[in-house]
Each structure stands twice: as C-alpha cells, then as structure tokens.
Motif scaffolding. Structure first.
Motif, PDB file in Angstrom:
ATOM      1  N   PHE A   1       0.855  -1.186   0.000  1.00  8.17           N
ATOM      2  CA  PHE A   1       0.000   0.000   0.000  1.00  8.17           C
ATOM      3  C   PHE A   1       0.889   1.232   0.000  1.00  8.17           C
ATOM      4  CE2 PHE A   1      -4.534   1.124   1.169  1.00  8.17           C
ATOM      5  CZ  PHE A   1      -4.403   2.461   0.889  1.00  8.17           C
TER       6      PHE A   1
ATOM      7  N   PRO B   1      -5.787   7.455   2.832  1.00 11.63           N
ATOM      8  CA  PRO B   1      -5.693   6.075   2.321  1.00 11.63           C
ATOM      9  C   PRO B   1      -7.026   5.543   1.801  1.00 11.63           C
ATOM     10  CG  PRO B   1      -5.503   6.112   4.720  1.00 11.63           C
ATOM     11  CD  PRO B   1      -5.456   7.538   4.251  1.00 11.63           C
ATOM     12  N   VAL B   2      -8.137   6.113   2.278  1.00 16.17           N
ATOM     13  CA  VAL B   2      -9.444   5.688   1.758  1.00 16.17           C
ATOM     14  C   VAL B   2      -9.573   6.103   0.286  1.00 16.17           C
ATOM     15  CG1 VAL B   2     -11.934   5.833   2.077  1.00 16.17           C
ATOM     16  CG2 VAL B   2     -10.434   5.925   4.074  1.00 16.17           C
TER      17      VAL B   2
ATOM     18  N   TRP C   1      -7.004   6.701  -1.803  1.00 13.17           N
ATOM     19  CA  TRP C   1      -6.053   5.931  -2.640  1.00 13.17           C
ATOM     20  C   TRP C   1      -6.566   4.503  -2.852  1.00 13.17           C
ATOM     21  CZ3 TRP C   1      -4.723  10.286  -3.720  1.00 13.17           C
ATOM     22  CH2 TRP C   1      -4.043  11.191  -2.921  1.00 13.17           C
ATOM     23  N   ARG C   2      -7.171   3.952  -1.818  1.00 10.93           N
ATOM     24  CA  ARG C   2      -7.708   2.603  -1.946  1.00 10.93           C
ATOM     25  C   ARG C   2      -8.839   2.587  -2.988  1.00 10.93           C
ATOM     26  NH1 ARG C   2      -9.744  -1.708  -2.372  1.00 10.93           N
ATOM     27  NH2 ARG C   2     -10.544  -3.212  -0.861  1.00 10.93           N
TER      28      ARG C   2
ATOM     29  N   GLN D   1      -7.380   2.755  -6.527  1.00  9.03           N
ATOM     30  CA  GLN D   1      -6.850   1.458  -6.956  1.00  9.03           C
ATOM     31  C   GLN D   1      -7.991   0.504  -7.309  1.00  9.03           C
ATOM     32  OE1 GLN D   1      -3.327   0.656  -7.114  1.00  9.03           O
ATOM     33  NE2 GLN D   1      -4.239  -0.972  -8.338  1.00  9.03           N
TER      34      GLN D   1
ATOM     35  N   HIS E   1     -16.123   1.742  -2.418  1.00 14.68           N
ATOM     36  CA  HIS E   1     -14.889   2.405  -1.977  1.00 14.68           C
ATOM     37  C   HIS E   1     -14.848   3.854  -2.435  1.00 14.68           C
ATOM     38  CE1 HIS E   1     -13.676  -1.306  -0.311  1.00 14.68           C
ATOM     39  NE2 HIS E   1     -13.679  -1.925  -1.470  1.00 14.68           N
TER      40      HIS E   1
ATOM     41  N   PHE F   1      -9.367  -5.942   2.302  1.00 15.04           N
ATOM     42  CA  PHE F   1      -9.270  -5.693   0.856  1.00 15.04           C
ATOM     43  C   PHE F   1     -10.192  -6.598   0.051  1.00 15.04           C
ATOM     44  CE2 PHE F   1      -5.254  -4.051   2.530  1.00 15.04           C
ATOM     45  CZ  PHE F   1      -5.350  -2.759   2.056  1.00 15.04           C
TER      46      PHE F   1
END
Lengths: 310, 387
Positions: free
Chosen positions: A3, A215-216, A218-219, A222, A234, A309
C-alpha cells in the motif's frame, strides 16, 4: 500486497506540486477573480506538462497513466485551488471515454485543444460546459445549467466522485496549512495564537481527519483502476471521508483566522468555497452515504477483519 | 501499489485461520482485569506460544517467526476474526519487547525476549506516579546506585497488569540533582522483589486491573538497566512510540468490533434511530480507514521508512473510534445496556468494552498530549507558553 505509491508516482506528484506552487499562488487566484477567471497561459502550462494527456493512451499521444496517478495529481490541483477544467477533462472524461472505447477526441484533449465537461444526471449543473451561466459561490467556478441530457453511467459518476474526493484532500491540506501559518504569526495576549491549546487541538483534529481520509481515497482509486466489483462502495467511502475532512478543516481554518477569516482579503475563502462546491458535486454526502449504507448493512459487502481488501 | 495478496500470503492466512479455529476458546474469557480471568488469559498466551504464534514478527532466535509486517497484519486479522482474547502480555510483547530489541544488549535480548514470547513472564508497565501522569517528566521515584545494584525508593501508580504480573518496567530518577527529562534511567524489575508492595486498584468496572506499587529500598541489579544510566527518557519515548504506533492496536480489533456492531444493529433495527444507523455505517468506514492506514504505514516501514510523531495521529484515531463504536452499541442496547449479564447469562461485552474504551483516550499519553504533539511536531505550531 503493498500500500504505497512508487517513487515515480511520488516524483510526478511532487513535480506538479512544485509547478503549481511556483506559478499558481493566491495572487493568481486574485487576478483571475478580478479579471475574468480563465487564463489560456495557465491551461497551456498544464498542457506543456503533459497533464491533459496523463490518462490518454500512448497511441493517442498521451502518457497512458492510470487513476492512481490521476488521483494524486487531482489532489495537487485541489491544493493549488486550480480552476482550469483539468480534472473534469483529463481525469474524469478521458478515463471514461477510454473505458467506452471512444478514442476520437483523445488526441485533441491530450494536445490541449479540446476541453470536455461530461454531464451526469446527478449533477444539476456542470463547470466549464456550454449553456446558460449560473453563479457559484466559488468565484472561479464557471457553472452552466444542466444540459438537456445527462449520462446515467455509474462509471462516470464514480470517476467524478473519486476525483472530487482527491481534490478535497488537497484542499483540506492547503486549508490546514494556511490556518497553521496564520496561527504562527498572529499574536494576541502576547503570544502567537497557535500556542494556545484551544487552537492547537482543533487543528490537530483536522490533521487526524485528513490523514485518515487519504488512504481511503487511494484505496478507492486502486479499486476503480482494477475494475473491482466493490469499487463503487470504496469511491463513496472516499467521497464521504474526504468531504467530512475538508468541511471540518474549512470550518476550523476560518475560526483560526478569526475576523480575518470572515473577509474576502484572506486567501482561505477560495479554497473553502471550492470545498463547499465539490462536497455536493458528483453525488452529495447523502447519496454516497446511502451507497455505503446499502453495501455494509445490506450485506453485499463482506465485512470483518479478514476483509480489509475484499 | 498492489492491493492483492500473494499466494504465499494467502497460504499463510489459511494456516493462521486453521490454527485459530482449532484453538481460540469458543466462549469469551472472563475479563483479564481479575485474577481468574488473568489466569485464563495467561494460559491462552501459553497455548499461543505452543503454536509458535506468540510474537510472529520477532526473529526466530527470540521466539518469533521472523515475519514481515504484512504477514503480521494478516495474522492479526485472523486473530480477531476468530475472536482471539486480549493479550495478557501486551505490555511485554508490544511495548517492552520492541524496546529491548532496539536498546538492549545481546545478553538482555536473550534473557528477556524468549520467555516473553512464550508467555512465561508477564510484564506490567510502571510509568505514572501520583504527581506524574500526563507530565511524565515530573517523576520522583529514585534509583540510587550502590555497587552493582540500584536501590529503588518511591511509588508508581495506575500500573497496568501490575496486580498479577511477574515483572515490571519503568523509568526512575538515578541522578538526584537532575530535573525533568534528564537523569532518568529505564529499569526492569521483578515484581516479587523484597521491598515491593502492590496495592491493587479497583478500576471503573470494579475489578483490579492495575495497581499501585510502593518501592522501599528495592535492590535491582544494574544489568537490568536498559540503554545506560541517564538514557531513560529517550528509551521511554521510544516505548511510548511503539505503544501509540503500529503494534499495540492492530486494525483487526476494530474491524471485528465494527462487524459485531453491524450484527447488533441488525438485531435492533426496528427500534434504532437513523443517527444510530449512520453511526454504525461510519464505524465500518473508520475501522476500514484505520486498516488502510496501517497497511500504508507497514508498507512504508518495509520500504525503509520510519514512523515518528505520526503515531499520535493513530492513537487519537483508534481510541476515539473505539469509544464511539461502544457508545453506539450502548445506545442500541437501550435498557439492556446497564446489565452486566444478559438474561441468557451471557456477559454484556459491550458494557465491558465501553468501560474499557473510556480508558483509551487516557492511557499511552492522553489524547490532549497527543494533540499537542501533533500541533507542535507535525504542524510546527509554537510550544505551549512560547512567546
């Protein structure tokens, strides 16, 4: 499992950040506000950096990069309060056109000669489109009334929401930074107001909110890039987290500026108004909340420690 | 960025899952904060150790498996998925262990780490004193050098696990002329040493989870000092960093709580308010955000990065999330919230959890102290009182 952005991705974002910091400071926003709010020279600078072609495939003259790079740079656009329609054109419309196999306009977009604002039924108006003008509270946002037909495509909505979330991260970072810098220099009761815990603790809470929204986002980028079936969840989670962090930071930032914060003279208002606008764009808080609610309580999303994930 | 697990990581997950399903007690253990529950939890530590799961990231020579941080996260996820008990030795394995790894001599590592990983020696922490809570640099307990021993006199309080644990660690003033952060030394001591009196303190829930410690000329060999005389503050700050940072509160714990909260909500959906519903959904989102952030920090550390004052962001986030989730559960339980056991005899774990969650924003450095750290070290605001 990793990550983390690659060094290349971080270097790219840094170069955009440095470029915008050097060429697109608050004085530029004030000039645009006073003199008409688009400047071909700013757009040309973005084109020259290759940003209009960031997500355009190499065959059409672009850099062929993905949504992660686009989201990183959208955050930088938020940080600089960029008003030119780069995000809508290059990071929303282009990926959507590519996903539909519509390549006809991509070369012109990459070359900077074509700007695209795709209408979606969830947005009652669009920025930098063609139609009857509307006035936004954001003086640098050129709105037009919603065109007769708008897309109902979910992927387009997800792209728009993701890139709004990314911009909101950058806006929040910038507002936090402005508030901190002001708190260091404004003196009352014989000390910088930033030495008072009453302000420190509010600013620290903003830092927590922004840090855990990142990070939410970026997740989500992705997941959307990978075409994961859970990507809509997401993206909605990202829009919620980034919106809440940005609105909280905007309110604290104006409070830290005191009476100055309530004036047009302090730069903060440009960023704050953009945050208000993007909070409601591409699905507002209620819309995205309901999508998360439906997935989490409706049972379509597996939940629990082993499903970080999933 | 690659958010898929490798086949090896998936196989490791399957291995942990199979072991946990076979070994985790089917019924929740009685709380760790009373003698009976403590003994059950220590027995569980030894069961874990029998599977070599005591501390998976440690080197094999110290009782670990030498795993990386992503594997550690997978282990933790499966641990909490299975409903694994709280770790009786958390002060040892999560705080002191990494501190010894960083500051200890080879001899100290070999002496203290393997029994810690095996759950044979349970550790208590002894930071606070009656006049030194958030302001830890105000500590007064003295350790006076006498030949190859220190002689400790003073008082520690609110020492987690100290009512029942075997050993303790803390910082003591070895230079009587010193003030504040200087002249402190980090010392490990046997809680059964002559001269130590333990007075268990009843906590909010009525059980004796922590204790007051009185030291009356307690003799401790100098080889129990970590990182040298006068280095105590730096060592303690590193320990506190471990506490607030990555290891103490892994995301699986909060994701498991969020999942149980969703289940509780479903059982109470008919009478729940929209606000309670949104709080449940937010709990899932925040627990996931914490997990993503932990993966990001783990990935950064594996790539050679470090975690510094950012640990304070973590500590605020998880402690306030935990409290919010349990508060929501108490609201959903309504009149049942006050019952220590439900009508069917089951322990009201939400009540126990809510009470414990109230300590989260206080221990490991109060959240007010954490917000000062963020403001001063991450944001660069002036120190309190600075002109």
């Amino acid at each position: 499992m990793n990550f983390r952005f690659s060094d290349d991705q971080l270097t790219l974002a840094e170069s955009v950040r440095d470029y915008l910091a050097g060429t697109h400071g608050p004085e530029v926003l004030r000039r645009l506000d006073a003199e008409g709010n688009r400047d071909p020279a700013i757009w040309q600078g973005l084109v020259d950096m290759g940003l209009t072609g960031l997500c355009v495939p190499e065959e059409q003259g672009g850099l062929g990069m993905g949504l992660l790079e686009a989201a990183l740079i959208a955050a930088e656009c938020g940080r600089a309060c960029l008003a030119e329609p780069l995000v809508d054109t290059a990071f929303v419309a282009v990926p959507w056109l590519v996903s539909k196999g519509e390549t006809a306009e991509l070369a012109a977009i990459a070359a900077g000669t074509r700007k695209v604002a795709l209408p979606h039924v969830l947005n009652p108006w669009v920025a930098d489109g063609e139609g009857k003008p509307l006035q936004s509270v954001d003086p640098l946002r050129n709105l037009v009334r919603f065109p007769a037909t708008g897309s109902t495509d979910d992927h387009l909505l997800n792209l728009g929401a993701l890139m709004s979330a990314a911009q909101l991260l950058g806006l929040a970072d910038a507002m936090l930074n402005q508030a901190v810098e002001y708190a260091k220099i404004r003196t009352q009761f014989g000390q910088p107001v930033g030495a008072f815990q009453g302000l420190k603790h509010q600013l620290s809470s903003c830092a927590v909110a922004v840090e855990f929204a990142k990070p939410v986002v970026w997740r989500a980028a992705q997941a959307l890039q990978d075409g994961a079936s859970s990507a809509p969840l997401h993206v909605s989670h990202a829009k919620l987290a980034a919106t809440d962090a940005a609105i909280q930071t905007a309110e604290v930032a104006i409070q830290v500026h005191g009476a100055m914060g309530y004036t047009y003279e302090v730069d903060l208002h440009f960023w704050m108004k953009r945050a208000w606008a993007l909070a409601g764009a591409w699905g507002d808080r209620s819309y995205h909340y309901k999508r998360v609610d439906a997935a989490v309580l409706g049972g379509s999303q597996p939940i629990g420690p082993e499903h970080t994930f999933a | 960025m690659d958010l898929a697990y490798t086949p090896e990581q998936q196989a490791f997950r399957a291995e942990v899952r199979a072991w946990m399903e076979a070994h985790v007690p089917k019924e929740p253990l009685v709380t760790l904060e009373c003698k009976e529950g403590f003994d059950h939890h220590v027995a569980w530590e030894r069961t874990l150790a029998s599977g070599n799961w005591g501390m998976v990231t440690w080197p094999e020579q110290f009782g670990g498996r030498g795993l990386d941080l992503i594997q550690w996260l997978i282990f933790e996820e499966e641990y909490f998925r299975a409903g694994g008990p709280n770790r009786a030795n958390q002060n040892g394995i999560f705080l002191l262990g990494p501190t010894i790894m960083e500051f200890g001599t080879e001899e100290q590592k070999a002496r203290f780490l393997p029994p810690m990983a095996r759950g044979e020696v349970i550790w208590a922490q002894a930071w606070s004193e009656p006049g030194a809570g958030s302001d830890m640099a105000a500590i007064q307990s003295k350790a006076v050098r006498d030949g190859d021993h220190y002689v400790i006199t003073g008082q520690k309080t609110w020492s987690s696990r100290a009512a029942f644990a075997d050993w303790g660690f803390g910082i003591f003033r070895t230079d009587p002329e010193s003030k504040r952060h200087k002249g402190l030394t980090f010392i490990l001591f046997d809680l059964n040493s002559p001269g130590i009196t333990r007075r268990p303190i009843r906590q909010l829930h009525g059980d004796t989870g922590f204790a007051e410690l009185f030291f009356d000329e307690v003799r401790v060999p100098v080889e129990n000092c970590l990182a040298g005389e006068g280095e105590g503050w730096n060592v303690a700050m590193a320990t506190a960093g471990f506490e607030r940072g990555l290891m103490l509160r892994s995301p699986g714990r909060f994701q498991a709580t969020a999942k149980r909260l969703v289940e509780l909500y479903r059982a109470h959906e008919a009478e729940a308010s929209p606000a309670a519903r949104e709080a449940v959904v937010q709990a899932w989102g925040a627990a996931q955000a914490y997990a993503y952030n932990t993966y990001a920090v783990a990935s950064k550390i594996m790539a050679g990065g470090k975690i510094g004052a950012e640990a304070s962001l973590n500590k605020i986030f998880w402690s306030e999330l935990d409290r919010a989730m349990h508060r929501t559960a108490m609201q959903l339980l309504g009149a049942h919230a006050e019952l220590k056991r439900f009508g069917n005899g089951q322990i009201n774990q939400w009540l126990e959890g809510y009470i414990f969650s109230l300590s989260g924003p206080i221990y490991a450095g109060s959240n007010e102290v954490q917000r000062n750290i963020i403001a001063e070290r991450l944001l660069g605001l002036p120190r309190v009182g600075a002109g």
